[in-house]
Design a protein around this motif. Structure first.
Motif, PDB file in Angstrom:
ATOM      1  N   MET A  41       2.302   1.772  -3.594  1.00  0.00           N
ATOM      2  CA  MET A  41       1.215   2.324  -4.548  1.00  0.00           C
ATOM      3  C   MET A  41       0.874   3.667  -4.276  1.00  0.00           C
ATOM      4  SD  MET A  41       1.042  -0.029  -6.519  1.00  0.00           S
ATOM      5  CE  MET A  41      -0.278   0.847  -7.609  1.00  0.00           C
ATOM      6  N   ALA A  42       1.085   3.971  -2.863  1.00  0.00           N
ATOM      7  CA  ALA A  42       0.613   5.561  -2.530  1.00  0.00           C
ATOM      8  C   ALA A  42       1.832   6.253  -2.997  1.00  0.00           C
ATOM      9  CB  ALA A  42       0.397   5.784  -0.908  1.00  0.00           C
ATOM     10  N   ALA A 102       3.878   5.745  -5.548  1.00  0.00           N
ATOM     11  CA  ALA A 102       3.679   5.912  -7.010  1.00  0.00           C
ATOM     12  C   ALA A 102       2.688   6.708  -7.482  1.00  0.00           C
ATOM     13  CB  ALA A 102       3.525   4.353  -7.640  1.00  0.00           C
ATOM     14  N   GLY A 103       1.593   6.763  -6.883  1.00  0.00           N
ATOM     15  CA  GLY A 103       0.356   7.526  -7.124  1.00  0.00           C
ATOM     16  C   GLY A 103       0.917   8.985  -6.701  1.00  0.00           C
ATOM     17  N   GLU A 104       1.716   9.381  -5.548  1.00  0.00           N
ATOM     18  CA  GLU A 104       2.188  10.775  -5.483  1.00  0.00           C
ATOM     19  C   GLU A 104       3.170  11.260  -6.739  1.00  0.00           C
ATOM     20  OE1 GLU A 104       3.686  11.108  -1.636  1.00  0.00           O
ATOM     21  OE2 GLU A 104       1.696  10.531  -0.783  1.00  0.00           O
ATOM     22  N   ASP A 105       4.004  10.271  -7.093  1.00  0.00           N
ATOM     23  CA  ASP A 105       4.898  10.619  -8.202  1.00  0.00           C
ATOM     24  C   ASP A 105       4.384  11.021  -9.478  1.00  0.00           C
ATOM     25  OD1 ASP A 105       6.916  10.348  -6.326  1.00  0.00           O
ATOM     26  OD2 ASP A 105       7.378   8.161  -6.862  1.00  0.00           O
ATOM     27  N   ILE A 106       3.306  10.233  -9.814  1.00  0.00           N
ATOM     28  CA  ILE A 106       2.519  10.325 -10.887  1.00  0.00           C
ATOM     29  C   ILE A 106       1.910  11.654 -11.200  1.00  0.00           C
ATOM     30  CG2 ILE A 106       0.714   9.341 -12.303  1.00  0.00           C
ATOM     31  CD1 ILE A 106       1.493   6.663 -11.799  1.00  0.00           C
ATOM     32  N   SER A 107       1.286  11.958  -9.618  1.00  0.00           N
ATOM     33  CA  SER A 107       0.481  13.293  -9.539  1.00  0.00           C
ATOM     34  C   SER A 107       1.499  14.424  -9.738  1.00  0.00           C
ATOM     35  CB  SER A 107      -0.336  13.332  -8.194  1.00  0.00           C
ATOM     36  OG  SER A 107      -0.943  14.449  -8.024  1.00  0.00           O
ATOM     37  N   CYS A 111       0.952  -1.010  -0.140  1.00  0.00           N
ATOM     38  CA  CYS A 111       0.032  -0.060   0.023  1.00  0.00           C
ATOM     39  C   CYS A 111       0.870   1.309  -0.022  1.00  0.00           C
ATOM     40  CB  CYS A 111      -0.884   0.083   1.260  1.00  0.00           C
ATOM     41  SG  CYS A 111      -2.262  -1.202   1.080  1.00  0.00           S
TER      42      CYS A 111
END
Length: 45
Positions: A23-24, A26-31, A20
């Motif tokens: 994934m969190a 990775a989501g921040e990096d993509i954002s 988790c």
């Protein structure tokens, strides 16, 4: 036998929590990447 079950439960919990967090992150990096693209597009107008 009970120790083996407890070990599997603990290992599963640790794996789930670390997944988790990954994934969190990775989501921040993509954002952040998306925000940088949006800012570049606004400046280019």
């Amino acid at each position: 036998m009970a120790r083996l079950i407890a070990l599997f439960l603990i290992a599963g919990s640790v794996a789930a929590l670390s997944g988790c967090n990954t994934m969190a992150g990775a989501g921040e990096d993509i954002s952040k990447g998306g925000n940088a693209l949006s800012n570049s597009a606004e400046k280019a107008k």
